[in-house]
Motif scaffolding. Sequence first.
Motif, PDB file in Angstrom:
ATOM      1  N   ARG A 227       0.831  -1.208   0.000  1.00  0.00           N
ATOM      2  CA  ARG A 227       0.000   0.000   0.000  1.00  0.00           C
ATOM      3  C   ARG A 227       0.869   1.262   0.000  1.00  0.00           C
ATOM      4  NH1 ARG A 227      -2.017  -0.742   4.432  1.00  0.00           N
ATOM      5  NH2 ARG A 227      -0.954   0.834   5.682  1.00  0.00           N
ATOM      6  N   LYS A 228       1.865   1.299   0.857  1.00  0.00           N
ATOM      7  CA  LYS A 228       2.704   2.489   0.969  1.00  0.00           C
ATOM      8  C   LYS A 228       3.526   2.740  -0.297  1.00  0.00           C
ATOM      9  CE  LYS A 228       3.218   2.377   6.018  1.00  0.00           C
ATOM     10  NZ  LYS A 228       4.170   2.245   7.154  1.00  0.00           N
ATOM     11  N   LEU A 229       3.951   1.665  -0.953  1.00  0.00           N
ATOM     12  CA  LEU A 229       4.771   1.808  -2.162  1.00  0.00           C
ATOM     13  C   LEU A 229       3.933   1.815  -3.435  1.00  0.00           C
ATOM     14  CD1 LEU A 229       7.754  -0.553  -1.259  1.00  0.00           C
ATOM     15  CD2 LEU A 229       7.537   1.909  -0.883  1.00  0.00           C
ATOM     16  N   GLN A 230       2.615   1.646  -3.273  1.00  0.00           N
ATOM     17  CA  GLN A 230       1.683   1.633  -4.406  1.00  0.00           C
ATOM     18  C   GLN A 230       2.050   0.539  -5.414  1.00  0.00           C
ATOM     19  OE1 GLN A 230       1.655   5.725  -5.845  1.00  0.00           O
ATOM     20  NE2 GLN A 230       0.178   6.325  -4.281  1.00  0.00           N
ATOM     21  N   LEU A 231       2.308  -0.667  -4.870  1.00  0.00           N
ATOM     22  CA  LEU A 231       2.615  -1.834  -5.685  1.00  0.00           C
ATOM     23  C   LEU A 231       1.472  -2.831  -5.575  1.00  0.00           C
ATOM     24  CD1 LEU A 231       6.367  -2.288  -4.644  1.00  0.00           C
ATOM     25  CD2 LEU A 231       5.495  -1.166  -6.707  1.00  0.00           C
ATOM     26  N   SER A 232       1.400  -3.749  -6.546  1.00  0.00           N
ATOM     27  CA  SER A 232       0.252  -4.656  -6.598  1.00  0.00           C
ATOM     28  C   SER A 232       0.527  -6.049  -6.056  1.00  0.00           C
ATOM     29  CB  SER A 232      -0.247  -4.786  -8.053  1.00  0.00           C
ATOM     30  OG  SER A 232      -0.627  -3.526  -8.553  1.00  0.00           O
TER      31      SER A 232
END
Length: 247
Positions: A227-232
């Motif tokens: 979530r913090k790194l905006q990864l899936s």
Amino acid sequence: MSDATEANGTAGAAEPAEAGRTGGGAGGRHVRVVLVDDHRMFRTGVQAEIGQTAETGVEVVGEAADVDQAVAVITATRPEVVLLDVHLPGGGGVEVLRRCAALMADAEQPVRFLALSVSDAAEDVIGVIRGGARGYVTKTITGTDLVDSIFRVQEGDAVFSPRLAGFVLDAFASTDAPPVDEDLDRLTQREREVLRLIARGYAYKEIAKQLFISVKTVESHVSAVLRKLQLSNRHELTRWATARRLV
């Protein structure tokens, strides 16, 4: 018994610092040690491995599970060596070093610190060495080597696990400050640990075992990192960590 009660009780029962220095272990060597780690099971394991004073010469005089406990126990017992975990509640190992700076600087009875951590990340190594620790070894070290490292630190030597010394040499040889990574700074120390292990291909169960946490907690940390790194997914996470040389 809570960690706080355990730590304070150990400190209160310890002998005065000067009296504790007269004992003798294997080969006549003796060193008074405090264990600082937020995992009780790990502290118990280290105590069992190295704390047989008659055989190893190591006397464990106190334990602590967070920064405040550590400072209190170290101040009360004045050990010769502190085994210090890098990631602790209350500010981490660097905060313990900062608050114990006067004890480290005592010319007659210095307290020396040896970092003992699961992390082998360059920023963790450099951070505690800059804070005043005399060495850094990882938790893969054997009991025999740990005892040897403790005595070397007691004598004023610098001790590092293989390959970690290179981080320190590179850091102190460079005049440039390391670049700030705003994305990485969003993560807590524990999330960084989980990130590196995920990127190295560890399964959730393996991470849980290595970090002494539950699988559910690992899952929560991974979700927070994504979530913090905006990864899936973990594949994107691995590429992200590899690009930053965190693996």
